[in-house]
Design an enzyme around this catalytic site. Structure first.
Site, PDB file in Angstrom:
ATOM      1  N   LYS A   8       0.830  -1.211   0.000  1.00  0.00           N
ATOM      2  CA  LYS A   8       0.000   0.000   0.000  1.00  0.00           C
ATOM      3  C   LYS A   8       0.865   1.262   0.000  1.00  0.00           C
ATOM      4  O   LYS A   8       0.623   2.196  -0.775  1.00  0.00           O
ATOM      5  CB  LYS A   8      -0.939  -0.022   1.214  1.00  0.00           C
ATOM      6  CG  LYS A   8      -1.811   1.208   1.297  1.00  0.00           C
ATOM      7  CD  LYS A   8      -2.786   1.136   2.442  1.00  0.00           C
ATOM      8  CE  LYS A   8      -4.002   0.337   2.065  1.00  0.00           C
ATOM      9  NZ  LYS A   8      -4.514  -0.548   3.066  1.00  0.00           N
ATOM     10  N   ARG A  80      -2.974   2.893   8.966  1.00  0.00           N
ATOM     11  CA  ARG A  80      -3.256   1.552   8.427  1.00  0.00           C
ATOM     12  C   ARG A  80      -1.996   0.733   8.267  1.00  0.00           C
ATOM     13  O   ARG A  80      -0.941   1.269   7.966  1.00  0.00           O
ATOM     14  CB  ARG A  80      -3.867   1.657   7.016  1.00  0.00           C
ATOM     15  CG  ARG A  80      -5.209   2.310   6.955  1.00  0.00           C
ATOM     16  CD  ARG A  80      -5.602   2.399   5.476  1.00  0.00           C
ATOM     17  NE  ARG A  80      -6.563   3.432   5.245  1.00  0.00           N
ATOM     18  CZ  ARG A  80      -7.884   3.215   5.155  1.00  0.00           C
ATOM     19  NH1 ARG A  80      -8.349   1.990   5.257  1.00  0.00           N
ATOM     20  NH2 ARG A  80      -8.700   4.216   4.955  1.00  0.00           N
ATOM     21  N   GLY A  89      -7.520  -7.558   5.975  1.00  0.00           N
ATOM     22  CA  GLY A  89      -8.305  -7.644   7.205  1.00  0.00           C
ATOM     23  C   GLY A  89      -7.594  -8.307   8.378  1.00  0.00           C
ATOM     24  O   GLY A  89      -8.194  -8.535   9.421  1.00  0.00           O
ATOM     25  N   HIS A 440      -9.328 -40.731 -15.485  1.00  0.00           N
ATOM     26  CA  HIS A 440      -9.809 -41.098 -16.824  1.00  0.00           C
ATOM     27  C   HIS A 440     -10.870 -40.097 -17.290  1.00  0.00           C
ATOM     28  O   HIS A 440     -10.813 -39.574 -18.405  1.00  0.00           O
ATOM     29  CB  HIS A 440     -10.380 -42.519 -16.764  1.00  0.00           C
ATOM     30  CG  HIS A 440     -11.008 -42.968 -18.043  1.00  0.00           C
ATOM     31  ND1 HIS A 440     -12.348 -42.814 -18.311  1.00  0.00           N
ATOM     32  CD2 HIS A 440     -10.460 -43.538 -19.135  1.00  0.00           C
ATOM     33  CE1 HIS A 440     -12.594 -43.299 -19.509  1.00  0.00           C
ATOM     34  NE2 HIS A 440     -11.471 -43.739 -20.046  1.00  0.00           N
ATOM     35  N   ARG A 546      -3.291 -41.424 -28.835  1.00  0.00           N
ATOM     36  CA  ARG A 546      -3.334 -42.605 -27.954  1.00  0.00           C
ATOM     37  C   ARG A 546      -4.138 -43.678 -28.685  1.00  0.00           C
ATOM     38  O   ARG A 546      -5.371 -43.627 -28.678  1.00  0.00           O
ATOM     39  CB  ARG A 546      -4.015 -42.256 -26.632  1.00  0.00           C
ATOM     40  CG  ARG A 546      -3.242 -41.286 -25.739  1.00  0.00           C
ATOM     41  CD  ARG A 546      -4.058 -41.023 -24.468  1.00  0.00           C
ATOM     42  NE  ARG A 546      -3.298 -40.397 -23.417  1.00  0.00           N
ATOM     43  CZ  ARG A 546      -3.359 -39.105 -23.099  1.00  0.00           C
ATOM     44  NH1 ARG A 546      -4.151 -38.302 -23.777  1.00  0.00           N
ATOM     45  NH2 ARG A 546      -2.659 -38.623 -22.085  1.00  0.00           N
ATOM     46  N   ARG A 602       1.278 -43.150 -30.913  1.00  0.00           N
ATOM     47  CA  ARG A 602       1.840 -43.983 -29.860  1.00  0.00           C
ATOM     48  C   ARG A 602       1.198 -45.363 -29.924  1.00  0.00           C
ATOM     49  O   ARG A 602      -0.033 -45.482 -29.964  1.00  0.00           O
ATOM     50  CB  ARG A 602       1.566 -43.371 -28.487  1.00  0.00           C
ATOM     51  CG  ARG A 602       2.218 -44.196 -27.397  1.00  0.00           C
ATOM     52  CD  ARG A 602       1.947 -43.645 -26.030  1.00  0.00           C
ATOM     53  NE  ARG A 602       0.551 -43.843 -25.666  1.00  0.00           N
ATOM     54  CZ  ARG A 602       0.019 -43.306 -24.575  1.00  0.00           C
ATOM     55  NH1 ARG A 602       0.742 -42.517 -23.797  1.00  0.00           N
ATOM     56  NH2 ARG A 602      -1.241 -43.519 -24.274  1.00  0.00           N
ATOM     57  N   GLU A 733       8.824 -41.388 -19.618  1.00  0.00           N
ATOM     58  CA  GLU A 733       7.819 -41.271 -18.552  1.00  0.00           C
ATOM     59  C   GLU A 733       8.155 -42.111 -17.328  1.00  0.00           C
ATOM     60  O   GLU A 733       7.305 -42.338 -16.483  1.00  0.00           O
ATOM     61  CB  GLU A 733       6.420 -41.579 -19.088  1.00  0.00           C
ATOM     62  CG  GLU A 733       6.311 -42.862 -19.877  1.00  0.00           C
ATOM     63  CD  GLU A 733       4.929 -43.065 -20.538  1.00  0.00           C
ATOM     64  OE1 GLU A 733       3.985 -42.354 -20.189  1.00  0.00           O
ATOM     65  OE2 GLU A 733       4.829 -43.948 -21.408  1.00  0.00           O
ATOM     66  N   SER A 752       9.312 -37.818 -26.201  1.00  0.00           N
ATOM     67  CA  SER A 752       8.168 -37.020 -25.782  1.00  0.00           C
ATOM     68  C   SER A 752       7.936 -37.324 -24.307  1.00  0.00           C
ATOM     69  O   SER A 752       7.728 -38.478 -23.927  1.00  0.00           O
ATOM     70  CB  SER A 752       6.938 -37.376 -26.612  1.00  0.00           C
ATOM     71  OG  SER A 752       5.860 -36.592 -26.176  1.00  0.00           O
ATOM     72  N   GLY A 754       6.208 -37.938 -21.076  1.00  0.00           N
ATOM     73  CA  GLY A 754       4.873 -38.285 -20.577  1.00  0.00           C
ATOM     74  C   GLY A 754       4.829 -37.888 -19.116  1.00  0.00           C
ATOM     75  O   GLY A 754       5.062 -38.698 -18.226  1.00  0.00           O
ATOM     76  N   THR A 755       4.543 -36.623 -18.885  1.00  0.00           N
ATOM     77  CA  THR A 755       4.672 -36.117 -17.510  1.00  0.00           C
ATOM     78  C   THR A 755       3.559 -36.618 -16.591  1.00  0.00           C
ATOM     79  O   THR A 755       3.664 -36.466 -15.379  1.00  0.00           O
ATOM     80  CB  THR A 755       4.714 -34.582 -17.505  1.00  0.00           C
ATOM     81  OG1 THR A 755       3.679 -34.105 -18.360  1.00  0.00           O
ATOM     82  CG2 THR A 755       6.066 -34.080 -17.990  1.00  0.00           C
ATOM     83  N   ASN A 756       2.507 -37.231 -17.162  1.00  0.00           N
ATOM     84  CA  ASN A 756       1.494 -37.836 -16.270  1.00  0.00           C
ATOM     85  C   ASN A 756       2.104 -39.033 -15.564  1.00  0.00           C
ATOM     86  O   ASN A 756       2.098 -39.122 -14.338  1.00  0.00           O
ATOM     87  CB  ASN A 756       0.263 -38.311 -17.064  1.00  0.00           C
ATOM     88  CG  ASN A 756      -0.389 -37.206 -17.854  1.00  0.00           C
ATOM     89  OD1 ASN A 756      -0.315 -36.047 -17.473  1.00  0.00           O
ATOM     90  ND2 ASN A 756      -1.021 -37.553 -18.959  1.00  0.00           N
ATOM     91  N   ASP A 757       2.648 -39.960 -16.357  1.00  0.00           N
ATOM     92  CA  ASP A 757       3.260 -41.136 -15.735  1.00  0.00           C
ATOM     93  C   ASP A 757       4.555 -40.773 -15.027  1.00  0.00           C
ATOM     94  O   ASP A 757       4.886 -41.366 -14.000  1.00  0.00           O
ATOM     95  CB  ASP A 757       3.510 -42.221 -16.789  1.00  0.00           C
ATOM     96  CG  ASP A 757       2.276 -43.081 -16.982  1.00  0.00           C
ATOM     97  OD1 ASP A 757       1.728 -43.545 -15.967  1.00  0.00           O
ATOM     98  OD2 ASP A 757       1.831 -43.249 -18.133  1.00  0.00           O
ATOM     99  N   CYS A 820       3.928 -34.394 -23.881  1.00  0.00           N
ATOM    100  CA  CYS A 820       2.525 -34.651 -24.227  1.00  0.00           C
ATOM    101  C   CYS A 820       1.690 -35.012 -23.017  1.00  0.00           C
ATOM    102  O   CYS A 820       0.542 -35.395 -23.145  1.00  0.00           O
ATOM    103  CB  CYS A 820       2.434 -35.724 -25.301  1.00  0.00           C
ATOM    104  SG  CYS A 820       3.114 -37.308 -24.766  1.00  0.00           S
ATOM    105  N   TYR A 840       8.589 -28.592 -28.520  1.00  0.00           N
ATOM    106  CA  TYR A 840       7.151 -28.336 -28.612  1.00  0.00           C
ATOM    107  C   TYR A 840       6.422 -28.872 -27.384  1.00  0.00           C
ATOM    108  O   TYR A 840       6.946 -29.712 -26.652  1.00  0.00           O
ATOM    109  CB  TYR A 840       6.560 -28.954 -29.887  1.00  0.00           C
ATOM    110  CG  TYR A 840       6.592 -30.462 -29.896  1.00  0.00           C
ATOM    111  CD1 TYR A 840       5.552 -31.200 -29.340  1.00  0.00           C
ATOM    112  CD2 TYR A 840       7.669 -31.158 -30.445  1.00  0.00           C
ATOM    113  CE1 TYR A 840       5.585 -32.587 -29.312  1.00  0.00           C
ATOM    114  CE2 TYR A 840       7.716 -32.536 -30.423  1.00  0.00           C
ATOM    115  CZ  TYR A 840       6.664 -33.248 -29.850  1.00  0.00           C
ATOM    116  OH  TYR A 840       6.709 -34.608 -29.811  1.00  0.00           O
TER     117      TYR A 840
HETATM  118  C1  PEP Z   1       1.767 -39.419 -19.887  1.00  0.00           C
HETATM  119  O1  PEP Z   1       1.964 -40.393 -19.161  1.00  0.00           O
HETATM  120  O2  PEP Z   1       2.077 -38.256 -19.590  1.00  0.00           O
HETATM  121  C2  PEP Z   1       1.103 -39.595 -21.199  1.00  0.00           C
HETATM  122  C3  PEP Z   1       0.986 -38.597 -22.028  1.00  0.00           C
HETATM  123  O3  PEP Z   1       0.554 -40.809 -21.449  1.00  0.00           O
HETATM  124  P1  PEP Z   1      -0.810 -41.330 -20.800  1.00  0.00           P
HETATM  125  O4  PEP Z   1      -1.452 -40.186 -20.115  1.00  0.00           O
HETATM  126  O5  PEP Z   1      -1.618 -41.878 -21.919  1.00  0.00           O
HETATM  127  O6  PEP Z   1      -0.323 -42.398 -19.874  1.00  0.00           O
HETATM  128 MG    MG Z   2       1.842 -42.400 -19.983  1.00  0.00          MG
END
Ligand code: PEP
Ligand code: MG
Length: 864
Positions: A8, A80, A89, A440, A546, A602, A733, A752, A754-757, A820, A840
C-alpha cells in the site's frame, strides 16, 4: 519499494509522484524495518522513531494545510497496516485519528453537520480504545445497546447528537477504567499508540495464522501508513467511488465504475445505497469527472496496464486513494491487449504479457453466466472447462440413448472407464464423485472438450439405487443438474449459460503469439474430429495419438477381447487381422486432417485387462447363465479365468506399454502395418502424407527401445513403406529413462515426455487417486501449492525432464524433444518447458490457443 514500504505504501507514493501531491491525500509511511526493530526490541519503540514521526507529521500538516486537533477545519488521519504482500483484514486500522474535544467542534463547523462530527468522534474513541488500549469489544457493544434503549431507537443511525455526546463520555469512562488514564486529547499521543497497535497486530493471532497458511515469513514486519482522511460525505459536492480505466467486463476503452454522492468509500461497496454508473458523474460533477478520466489514462500509461482505482471527491476536489492492475475476465484482457497495441501504448510483446493465459479457457467454452445467482449443491475438481446442463443419467448406454432422442444429459458416475467413452460423446457433461484432474474422466473429457467436474466427494452416487445423495438432497434419473467444469461447481439450478466466442481480437492475440513464441504447439488427438478442431485452434501437428482410445468403441471391443483372450499366437494374429482394417481406417481419417504436419502415433499402452469386463460382473453373468442354463456359460467361464490370469496388483506398474509388446510383438506389428497402409493410401489420394512419428510408451531400458525399433523398421519394410517420412521415438515417462536418456537417445529420433506417468512414478503418487484422497490436505498444509498433475513439479519431476533433455542431446544433438502429458496445456508448466529447451508442447485441442499464448509469454519473459 514494496519490501520497505509495503504494497500500500509503495503504491500511494508512486501514485503521488505520477499525479502530483495534491491528487493523493498527504501522508507518510513508517517502514517495515521500523516494525522489525520494534519487534526485535521486545515491542519497544526504536530510538529516533518518535522524532521522525513528529517531523513527518509536521510536513504532512504543511502539505494538507490543516492541523491535527485544530478547532477550525482539523486534519484527521487514518493509520493503516500494509505488508509486502496483502493480508486483507488481518491487521489493525485506526480511522479519524486526531479527533478530540476541540476538533469535534471544528469538524462540526467545517461540515455544517454536527451529527457527522460527533459520530466521527464516537467512532474514533471506540476504535482507539479497543484497538490501541484493549478495551473489550463487548463493553463497547453493551454501552451502545443501553444508549439505544435509553433513546428508544433500534439503529445506530437513529442516535441523536446528544446521544452520541453521551456515548463519547461513556467510552471515555470505559477507557479510564481499563487504563487508569484519561482518554488522550493530544493527537501526537494518539498517533504513537496507533502506530504501536499496528505493529503489535503483525504479531496478533489472526495475522500469525494467516501467515502460516500463506507461507508469509514472520520477520517481514508491516509498514504503517499515516494518511490524511478525506471525506466524500461532506455534502452534494462530495462523492466516493471506484473507477476502472476501461470497461471492467468487456475491456472497451470507456472507463467504467460506480460512485455515490455524499457518501464514504464503504457505502459504495457495502450495497446499502445503490451506486450510480460513472457516466452520471459527468452530469453531476463535470469537472471532477473530466479530471478523473484524465488521471485514469495517466495511471494506465504509467503502469502500462488497465487500472482499478478508488477515489473521493471532497467538496469538488478529486483525490485518488488507490490504484492497482485490474483483475479482468478473459474477454476484457484480450480486448485491452489489442487496443493497447493499436493505441501504441504497448508493444505486441508487452500486450501479450498482460493476459492471464489460464483464463482464456473461458473464451473457448460456454460458462455459467457470471451474473447468475444460485445455490451450490456440491463442489469438485474443475477437471474440464465449460458448463453443461442436462438430465442425470447413470450409464454410458443411457447417455447414448437419451442423446439419440435429442435430450441433453449429464453422465453421473463414481468414476469412468474405457467402457464409458461412448457416453462422453453423447453427454453434455460428466460428473464424478472420485478422481481428479488426471483421472480417466478428466482426461477423456478434456480431450473431447466436454465439461467435467470430478471428485465431487460430497456426492454419494449409488448406481444400484440409481440415486445421487448429497447433503440431504436425493436426485435420481431424469432430474436436472448443471455443472461448471471451469469452477468445479455443481447445482440443480437452471443457471443461464453464456456462449463462447473466438472473436477478431482473440485471433489477433493468437497471431502475435505465434510470431513471438519459440515452442511449437501440437495437440493430443485420437479422432479426426479432435484433429480438425485442434487445427482450427492452430495446432501444428499431433504430439500424441493414444491408439488405445481407438479400440474403445463398442463394436471393436468384441474383437479386442478375442485378441486378448487368444491362447495361441495364431489365434491372436487372426483377431488382429480383423482389427487391422479398422485401425487403418482410423489412421486415414487422422492423417487426412493432418496432411503435411507431424503426427506422433503412440502404440498400445494400457494393460490389456482394461479391455475386459470386471470379474464381479462376470461372476453375476455366470450365475445367471448357470441358473438359466444358457450356452454362453463356457465362454463366460473362460473369460473369467483369463481376467483372473491377467489381473495385476499394480496394473499401472504392470504389463503395459512396451512390456506388452515384448510379450506379444504381433500387436505392435499390426498397428505399424495399419499406420503404413493408411499413410500410403492418404498419400495416393491427396499427394500429402503426414510426417510419421511412431512412439513407444513406458520405456525404461534402452534395449526395450532397440527391440521395438527393429520390429518397427522390419514391419515398415515388409509393408512397403520404405519411402515414407517416418521416425521412431519414445515416451520418456519413467525416472530410469531420464537417468539413462543418453543411452536411449542413441536409438531414438525423438523423446516425448509423458509427464502424467513421470509424475506418478517419480512421486509414487497414483494419478487416478491422489486428487480424491490426500491432495486437499496436502494443499491445506502447504506441502504442495498446486496439484503436481496440473502444474509440473519443477524441482522434482522438472529436474528429471531437464536432466533427460540435457543428456539426451549430449548423445544426439538433433534429438527432437516434446511433452505430451497434461502439463503441456498448463501455462506455468509451459514456461518451464520453454526454459528446459524443449521443441514443442502437445495438449488437448481446447487448450491449444492457451498454449500458443503461454508459449509466447514464456519467450517474452525469458528474452535476452
Ligand atoms: C503421460 O503419461 O504423460 C502420457 C501422455 O501418457 P498417458 O497419459 O496416456 O499415460
Ligand atoms: Mg503415460
Amino acid at each position: 519499494m514494496r519490501e520497505l514500504l509495503g504494497g500500500k505504501g509503495a503504491n500511494i507514493s508512486e501514485m503521488s509522484r505520477i499525479l502530483g501531491p495534491e491528487r493523493v491525500p498527504a501522508g507518510f509511511t513508517i517502514t517495515t524495518e521500523a516494525c522489525v526493530a520494534y519487534m526485535n526490541a521486545g515491542r519497544s519503540e526504536p530510538a529516533g522513531l518518535e522524532r521522525q514521526v513528529a517531523d513527518a507529521l509536521l510536513r504532512l500538516e504543511q502539505q494538507a494545510g490543516k492541523r491535527l486537533g485544530a478547532s477550525e477545519d482539523p486534519l484527521l488521519v487514518s493509520v493503516r497496516s500494509g505488508a509486502r504482500e496483502s493480508m486483507p483484514g488481518m491487521m489493525d486500522t485506526v480511522l479519524n485519528l486526531g479527533m478530540n474535544d476541540r476538533s469535534v467542534v471544528g469538524l462540526a463547523k467545517q461540515t455544517g453537520n454536527e451529527r457527522f462530527a460527533w459520530d466521527s468522534y464516537r467512532r474514533f474513541v471506540q476504535m482507539f480504545s479497543n484497538v490501541c488500549r484493549g478495551v473489550p469489544g463487548e463493553d463497547i457493544e453493551d454501552a451502545i445497546r443501553s444508549q439505544k434503549e435509553k433513546a428508544g431507537v433500534k439503529l445506530d443511525t437513529e442516535l441523536s447528537v446528544d446521544d452520541l455526546k453521551d456515548l463519547v463520555e461513556t467510552f471515555k469512562g470505559l477507557y479510564r477504567d481499563k487504563t487508569g488514564e484519561d482518554f488522550p486529547q493530544n493527537p501526537q499521543v494518539q498517533l504513537r499508540h496507533a502506530i504501536w497497535a499496528v505493529f503489535d497486530s503483525w504479531m496478533g493471532d489472526r495475522a500469525v495464522e494467516y501467515r502460516r497458511i500463506n507461507r508469509i515469513p514472520g520477520d517481514w514486519g508491516t509498514a504503517v501508513n499515516v494518511q490524511q482522511m478525506v471525506f466524500g460525505n461532506k455534502g452534494e459536492g462530495s462523492c466516493s467511488g471506484v473507477a476502472f480505466s476501461r470497461d471492467e467486463i468487456t475491456g472497451a476503452p470507456e472507463p467504467s465504475g460506480d460512485f455515490l454522492v455524499n457518501a464514504q468509500g464503504e457505502d459504495v461497496v457495502s450495497g446499502v445505497r445503490t451506486p450510480l454508473p460513472l457516466e452520471e458523474m459527468k452530469k453531476i460533477m463535470p469537472e471532477a469527472h473530466s479530471e478523473l478520466l484524465h488521471i485514469l489514462r495517466a495511471l494506465e500509461a504509467h503502469y502500462r496496464d488497465m487500472q482499478d482505482t478508488e477515489f473521493t471527491v471532497e467538496e469538488g476536489r478529486l483525490y485518488m486513494l488507490q490504484t492497482r492492475s485490474a483483475k479482468r475476465p478473459a474477454q476484457a484482457a484480450v480486448r485491452f491487449a489489442v487496443d493497447a497495441v493499436e493505441e501504441t501504448m504497448l508493444s505486441r510483446e508487452e500486450a501479450v504479457a498482460t493476459i492471464d493465459a489460464a483464463r482464456l479457457d473461458a473464451l473457448l467454452h460456454p460458462t455459467f453466466d457470471p451474473k447468475a445467482e444460485f445455490d451450490v449443491l456440491a463442489r469438485g475438481v474443475n477437471a474440464s472447462p465449460g458448463a453443461a446442463k442436462g438430465e442425470i443419467v447413470f450409464t454410458a448406454d443411457e447417455a447414448v440413448a437419451a442423446a439419440a432422442e435429442g435430450r441433453d444429459v449429464v453422465l453421473v458416475r463414481p468414476f469412468t472407464e474405457a467402457d464409458d467413452v461412448a457416453g462422453f460423446f453423447a453427454a453434455k457433461g460428466i460428473l464424478t464423485s472420485e478422481g481428479g484432474k488426471a483421472s480417466h474422466a478428466a482426461l477423456v473429457a478434456r480431450g473431447m472438450g466436454r465439461p467435467a467436474v470430478c471428485g465431487a466427494s460430497d456426492l454419494e452416487i449409488d448406481l444400484t439405487a440409481r440415486e445421487v445423495r448429497v447433503n440431504g438432497t436425493v436426485l435420481g434419473d431424469g432430474d436436472r443438474i448443471a455443472i461448471d467444469g471451469s469452477t468445479g461447481v455443481v447445482t440443480t439450478a437452471d443457471v443461464p449459460l453464456v456462449a463462447p466466442e473466438v472473436d477478431r481480437n482473440f485471433h489477433r492475440v493468437l497471431e502475435w503469439s505465434d510470431e513471438i513464441r519459440r515452442l511449437g504447439v501440437r495437440t493430443n488427438a485420437d479422432t479426426p474430429e479432435d484433429a480438425r478442431k485442434a487445427r482450427e485452434f492452430g495446432a501444428e501437428g499431433i504430439g500424441l495419438c493414444r491408439t488405445e482410445h481407438m479400440f474403445m468403441a463398442a463394436e471393436r471391443q468384441a474383437k479386442m477381447r478375442a485378441m486378448i483372450l487368444a491362447e495361441e499366437e495364431s489365434e491372436r494374429r487372426a483377431a488382429l487381422d480383423e482389427l487391422m482394417p479398422l485401425q487403418q481406417q482410423d489412421f486415414e481419417g487422422l492423417f487426412e486432417e493432418m496432411a503435411g504436419l507431424p503426427v506422433t502415433v503412440r502404440l498400445l499402452d494400457p494393460p490389456l485387462h482394461e479391455f475386459l469386463p470386471h470379474a464381479e460382473d462376470l461372476v453375476h453373468e455366470i450365475e445367471r447363465a448357470r441358473s438359466e442354463n444358457t450356452d454362453d456359460l463356457d465362454e463366460l467361464e473362460r473369460t473369467l479365468e483369463q481376467v483372473h490370469h491377467l489381473a495385476e496388483v499394480n496394473p499401472m506398474l504392470g504389463t503395459r506399454g512396451c512390456r506388452l509388446a515384448i510379450l506379444h510383438p504381433e500387436i505392435y506389428e499390426m498397428q505399424v502395418r495399419a499406420i503404413v497402409r493408411a499413410a500410403m493410401a492418404v498419400k495416393r489420394r491427396s499427394g500429402h502424407a503426414p510426417q510419421l512419428e511412431i512412439m513407444i510408451p513406458l520405456v525404461a531400458y534402452e534395449k526395450e527401445l532397440e527391440l521395438m525399433r527393429e520390429l518397427i523398421e522390419q514391419t515398415v519394410e515388409d509393408a512397403g513403406g520404405g519411402s515414407l517420412d517416418l521416425t521412431v521415438g519414445t515416451m520418456i515417462e519413467l525416472p530410469r529413462a531420464c537417468f539413462v536418456a543418453d543411452r536411449i537417445a542413441e536409438v531414438a529420433d525423438f523423446f516425448s515426455f509423458g509427464t502424467n506417468d513421470l509424475t506418478q512414478t517419480a512421486l509414487g503418487f497414483s494419478r487416478d487417486d491422489v486428487e480424491g484422497k490426500f491432495l486437499a490436505k496436502y494443499l491445506e498444509r502447504k506441502i504442495v501449492d498446486r496439484s503436481p498433475f496440473e502444474t509440473v513439479d519443477k524441482p522434482g519431476v522438472g529436474c528429471l525432464v531437464r536432466l533427460a533433455a540435457w543428456v539426451g542431446r549430449e548423445s544426439k544433438p538433433d534429438l527432437k524433444l516434446g511433452i505430451c502429458g497434461e502439463h503441456g496445456g498448463d501455462p506455468d508448466s509451459i514456461d518451464f518447458f520453454h526454459m528446459a529447451g524443449l521443441d514443442y508442447v502437445s495438449c488437448s485441442p481446447y487448450r491449444v490457443p492457451i498454449a500458443r499464448v503461454a508459449a509466447a509469454q514464456a519467450a517474452i519473459a525469458h528474452a535476452g
